[in-house]
Design a protein around this motif. Structure first.
Motif, PDB file in Angstrom:
ATOM      1  N   ALA A 148       0.833  -1.211   0.000  1.00  0.00           N
ATOM      2  CA  ALA A 148       0.000   0.000   0.000  1.00  0.00           C
ATOM      3  C   ALA A 148       0.865   1.259   0.000  1.00  0.00           C
ATOM      4  O   ALA A 148       0.602   2.205  -0.748  1.00  0.00           O
ATOM      5  N   ILE A 149       1.914   1.267   0.814  1.00  0.00           N
ATOM      6  CA  ILE A 149       2.812   2.428   0.869  1.00  0.00           C
ATOM      7  C   ILE A 149       3.521   2.613  -0.465  1.00  0.00           C
ATOM      8  O   ILE A 149       3.610   3.724  -0.993  1.00  0.00           O
ATOM      9  N   THR A 151       4.159   5.370  -5.759  1.00  0.00           N
ATOM     10  CA  THR A 151       4.159   5.160  -7.205  1.00  0.00           C
ATOM     11  C   THR A 151       3.091   5.990  -7.895  1.00  0.00           C
ATOM     12  O   THR A 151       3.347   6.586  -8.950  1.00  0.00           O
ATOM     13  N   VAL A 152       1.899   6.073  -7.307  1.00  0.00           N
ATOM     14  CA  VAL A 152       0.824   6.884  -7.886  1.00  0.00           C
ATOM     15  C   VAL A 152       1.252   8.345  -7.960  1.00  0.00           C
ATOM     16  O   VAL A 152       1.054   9.014  -8.976  1.00  0.00           O
ATOM     17  N   PHE A 153       1.875   8.846  -6.896  1.00  0.00           N
ATOM     18  CA  PHE A 153       2.348  10.234  -6.908  1.00  0.00           C
ATOM     19  C   PHE A 153       3.311  10.466  -8.067  1.00  0.00           C
ATOM     20  O   PHE A 153       3.139  11.381  -8.870  1.00  0.00           O
ATOM     21  N   PHE A 154       4.338   9.621  -8.172  1.00  0.00           N
ATOM     22  CA  PHE A 154       5.347   9.841  -9.204  1.00  0.00           C
ATOM     23  C   PHE A 154       4.860   9.541 -10.612  1.00  0.00           C
ATOM     24  O   PHE A 154       5.414  10.055 -11.574  1.00  0.00           O
ATOM     25  N   GLU A 203      -2.217  18.102 -12.836  1.00  0.00           N
ATOM     26  CA  GLU A 203      -1.793  16.755 -12.453  1.00  0.00           C
ATOM     27  C   GLU A 203      -2.522  16.299 -11.188  1.00  0.00           C
ATOM     28  O   GLU A 203      -2.929  15.140 -11.071  1.00  0.00           O
ATOM     29  N   PHE A 204      -2.695  17.218 -10.241  1.00  0.00           N
ATOM     30  CA  PHE A 204      -3.432  16.911  -9.013  1.00  0.00           C
ATOM     31  C   PHE A 204      -4.877  16.539  -9.344  1.00  0.00           C
ATOM     32  O   PHE A 204      -5.402  15.545  -8.836  1.00  0.00           O
ATOM     33  N   LYS A 205      -5.505  17.320 -10.209  1.00  0.00           N
ATOM     34  CA  LYS A 205      -6.888  17.052 -10.601  1.00  0.00           C
ATOM     35  C   LYS A 205      -6.999  15.671 -11.257  1.00  0.00           C
ATOM     36  O   LYS A 205      -7.897  14.890 -10.943  1.00  0.00           O
ATOM     37  N   GLU A 206      -6.061  15.351 -12.151  1.00  0.00           N
ATOM     38  CA  GLU A 206      -6.071  14.055 -12.817  1.00  0.00           C
ATOM     39  C   GLU A 206      -5.880  12.919 -11.802  1.00  0.00           C
ATOM     40  O   GLU A 206      -6.590  11.912 -11.845  1.00  0.00           O
ATOM     41  N   LEU A 207      -4.935  13.079 -10.881  1.00  0.00           N
ATOM     42  CA  LEU A 207      -4.696  12.073  -9.866  1.00  0.00           C
ATOM     43  C   LEU A 207      -5.965  11.824  -9.047  1.00  0.00           C
ATOM     44  O   LEU A 207      -6.368  10.674  -8.830  1.00  0.00           O
ATOM     45  N   VAL A 208      -6.610  12.898  -8.605  1.00  0.00           N
ATOM     46  CA  VAL A 208      -7.831  12.762  -7.794  1.00  0.00           C
ATOM     47  C   VAL A 208      -8.940  12.092  -8.596  1.00  0.00           C
ATOM     48  O   VAL A 208      -9.606  11.171  -8.102  1.00  0.00           O
ATOM     49  N   GLN A 209      -9.145  12.517  -9.827  1.00  0.00           N
ATOM     50  CA  GLN A 209     -10.212  11.943 -10.644  1.00  0.00           C
ATOM     51  C   GLN A 209      -9.988  10.464 -10.943  1.00  0.00           C
ATOM     52  O   GLN A 209     -10.928   9.677 -10.929  1.00  0.00           O
ATOM     53  N   LYS A 223       4.542  19.094  -3.510  1.00  0.00           N
ATOM     54  CA  LYS A 223       5.655  18.169  -3.312  1.00  0.00           C
ATOM     55  C   LYS A 223       5.088  16.943  -2.606  1.00  0.00           C
ATOM     56  O   LYS A 223       3.949  16.940  -2.152  1.00  0.00           O
ATOM     57  N   PHE A 224       5.903  15.890  -2.508  1.00  0.00           N
ATOM     58  CA  PHE A 224       5.414  14.652  -1.920  1.00  0.00           C
ATOM     59  C   PHE A 224       4.897  14.859  -0.498  1.00  0.00           C
ATOM     60  O   PHE A 224       3.865  14.316  -0.117  1.00  0.00           O
ATOM     61  N   GLY A 225       5.600  15.638   0.301  1.00  0.00           N
ATOM     62  CA  GLY A 225       5.167  15.890   1.683  1.00  0.00           C
ATOM     63  C   GLY A 225       3.808  16.556   1.755  1.00  0.00           C
ATOM     64  O   GLY A 225       3.011  16.266   2.651  1.00  0.00           O
ATOM     65  N   GLU A 226       3.539  17.434   0.815  1.00  0.00           N
ATOM     66  CA  GLU A 226       2.225  18.103   0.768  1.00  0.00           C
ATOM     67  C   GLU A 226       1.136  17.116   0.337  1.00  0.00           C
ATOM     68  O   GLU A 226       0.025  17.122   0.877  1.00  0.00           O
ATOM     69  N   TYR A 227       1.455  16.269  -0.620  1.00  0.00           N
ATOM     70  CA  TYR A 227       0.544  15.199  -1.053  1.00  0.00           C
ATOM     71  C   TYR A 227       0.292  14.232   0.103  1.00  0.00           C
ATOM     72  O   TYR A 227      -0.833  13.769   0.306  1.00  0.00           O
ATOM     73  N   TRP A 228       1.321  13.953   0.872  1.00  0.00           N
ATOM     74  CA  TRP A 228       1.195  13.031   1.995  1.00  0.00           C
ATOM     75  C   TRP A 228       0.188  13.546   3.022  1.00  0.00           C
ATOM     76  O   TRP A 228      -0.499  12.754   3.678  1.00  0.00           O
ATOM     77  N   ARG A 229       0.080  14.860   3.172  1.00  0.00           N
ATOM     78  CA  ARG A 229      -0.930  15.439   4.072  1.00  0.00           C
ATOM     79  C   ARG A 229      -2.323  15.016   3.633  1.00  0.00           C
ATOM     80  O   ARG A 229      -3.175  14.701   4.464  1.00  0.00           O
ATOM     81  N   LEU A 230      -2.575  15.008   2.309  1.00  0.00           N
ATOM     82  CA  LEU A 230      -3.863  14.568   1.784  1.00  0.00           C
ATOM     83  C   LEU A 230      -4.100  13.100   2.117  1.00  0.00           C
ATOM     84  O   LEU A 230      -5.189  12.724   2.556  1.00  0.00           O
ATOM     85  N   VAL A 231      -3.087  12.268   1.933  1.00  0.00           N
ATOM     86  CA  VAL A 231      -3.206  10.837   2.246  1.00  0.00           C
ATOM     87  C   VAL A 231      -3.575  10.672   3.720  1.00  0.00           C
ATOM     88  O   VAL A 231      -4.463   9.885   4.066  1.00  0.00           O
TER      89      VAL A 231
END
Length: 142
Positions: A59-60, A65-68, A84-90, A119-127
């Motif tokens: 899972a981790i 991998t999804v982020f990159f 890119e964020f919008k595409e990832l979320v959709q 950045k990854f750390g900011e994305y990680w906040r969403l996770v």
């Protein structure tokens, strides 16, 4: 340390500046700058390539991998632009983020340094936020 290609993406961490993996011999260390990393690069021979990953490790790895996979198609490699964020979320979070009224506002909220990229750390906040929401939902169903 020699870099080797692998069939999967065994990256264990990314701090927005570099990508690395755990190595029992060397410990945790910054092994490659994020702009030079590509999916499938095994950074520490003998770790994570041997044996099957656990459910949580898988899972981790998938989260990273999804982020990159989405990061760097437009802006800087290793960051998510608004598109890119919008595409990832959709594509990856259509159920968990279906009640989010504005993806633009959510991105601004996550973008701590206000550079209009995540950045990854900011994305990680969403996770983390989504994991807490799932936990609350599961706790409420008991």
């Amino acid at each position: 340390m020699e870099l080797q290609e692998a069939n999967s993406s065994p990256v264990s961490w990314c701090d927005g500046y570099g990508v690395g993996t755990g190595c029992p011999r060397a410990g945790w260390s910054l092994l490659i700058p994020v702009e030079r990393w590509t999916p499938g690069l095994l950074l520490c021979p003998g770790t994570m390539a041997t044996g099957e990953l656990t459910e949580l490790e898988t899972a981790i790895e998938k989260i990273v991998t999804v982020f990159f996979t989405h990061a760097g198609k437009e802006g800087k490699k290793g960051t998510l632009t608004a598109a890119e964020f919008k595409e990832l979320v959709q594509l990856q979070l259509p159920n968990l983020m279906k009640d989010t009224t504005s993806l633009e506002e959510k991105m601004r909220e996550l973008d701590v340094n206000s550079d209009e990229e995540l950045k990854f750390g900011e994305y990680w906040r969403l996770v983390g936020e989504l994991a807490k929401a799932v936990r609350r939902e599961k706790a409420g169903k008991k």
